[in-house]
Design a protein around this motif. Structure first.
Motif, short mmCIF file in Angstrom:
data_model
loop_
_atom_site.label_atom_id
_atom_site.label_comp_id
_atom_site.label_asym_id
_atom_site.label_seq_id
_atom_site.Cartn_x
_atom_site.Cartn_y
_atom_site.Cartn_z
N PRO A 17 6.80 17.66 -15.14
CA PRO A 17 5.74 18.66 -14.94
C PRO A 17 6.22 19.82 -14.07
O PRO A 17 7.15 19.68 -13.27
CB PRO A 17 4.66 17.85 -14.21
N GLY A 18 5.59 20.95 -14.24
CA GLY A 18 5.85 22.10 -13.40
C GLY A 18 6.70 23.17 -14.05
O GLY A 18 7.21 23.00 -15.15
N TRP A 19 6.83 24.28 -13.33
CA TRP A 19 7.63 25.43 -13.77
C TRP A 19 8.84 25.55 -12.85
O TRP A 19 8.73 25.36 -11.63
CB TRP A 19 6.79 26.70 -13.70
N PHE A 20 9.98 25.92 -13.43
CA PHE A 20 11.26 25.97 -12.72
C PHE A 20 12.08 27.17 -13.21
O PHE A 20 11.83 27.70 -14.28
CB PHE A 20 12.08 24.70 -12.99
N PHE A 21 13.11 27.51 -12.44
CA PHE A 21 14.09 28.46 -12.94
C PHE A 21 14.91 27.74 -14.01
O PHE A 21 15.16 26.54 -13.90
CB PHE A 21 15.05 28.90 -11.82
N PRO A 22 15.38 28.45 -15.04
CA PRO A 22 16.24 27.79 -16.02
C PRO A 22 17.59 27.43 -15.40
O PRO A 22 18.08 28.14 -14.52
CB PRO A 22 16.38 28.83 -17.12
N GLY A 23 18.16 26.34 -15.86
CA GLY A 23 19.47 25.91 -15.37
C GLY A 23 19.66 24.44 -15.61
O GLY A 23 18.84 23.78 -16.26
N GLY A 24 20.73 23.90 -15.06
CA GLY A 24 21.00 22.49 -15.25
C GLY A 24 22.26 22.06 -14.53
O GLY A 24 22.81 22.80 -13.70
#
Length: 170
Positions: free
Chosen positions: A60-67
């Motif tokens: 759940p939730g919103w994040f910056f893209p990445g990994g």
């Protein structure tokens, strides 16, 4: 930006709770495989100072893209790969390191490198099916209520001149 109270008053869904439980069960396996983990995230900023955020299909939730950074990759290599894979963003200029943050409270041994990305292009509204459920461009004062607390802190550091923290969620 939304206050801490607004973010804390939202009750997690059943799928969010199940996702957290599955993640908690898999952490020991990830820990044995890696020991320490390192990720790269991009604060992709457009010409209106809006930031690209992603909502994953598995948490759940919103994040910056990445990994995660893979064996043999530099932080910038991982950032380039993840932005291209997740949201179809191609860098047109060098990213600028904003900071490296300990994410120990969420996942012991985890660190996140955050880069500012102002020179970029994107072909349409591409998003990786299965991993990325939704993307959106958001101004600092219009961040979705379910945005991750660490992501909110980075917004404050970047746009409100809040002091830089060494921890993802201070």
């Amino acid at each position: 930006m939304l206050g801490k109270e607004a973010a804390l008053s939202v009750k997690p869904s059943r799928s969010a709770t199940a996702s957290r439980l599955i993640t908690a069960m898999l952490r020991p396996f990830w820990r044995m495989r890696r020991g320490m983990t390192l990720g790269a995230q991009g604060v992709v900023i457009d010409d209106q100072d809006r930031v690209l955020l992603v909502r994953h299909g598995y948490r759940p939730g919103w994040f910056f893209p990445g990994g995660g950074v893979e064996w043999g990759e530099t932080l910038e290599d991982a950032l380039l790969r993840e932005l291209e894979e997740e949201v179809g963003v191609t860098l047109e200029g060098p990213p600028v390191l904003h900071g490296i943050f300990s994410n120990n409270a969420n996942f012991p041994g985890d660190h996140i490198a955050v880069y500012l990305v102002r020179e970029w292009s994107r072909a349409g509204e591409y998003r990786q099916k299965g991993e990325i459920a939704e993307t959106g461009m958001f101004a600092a004062d219009e961040v979705p209520a379910l945005t991750d607390l660490g992501t909110r802190h980075r917004f404050a550091e970047i746009f409100d001149n809040a002091p830089l923290s060494a921890r993802w969620k201070p």
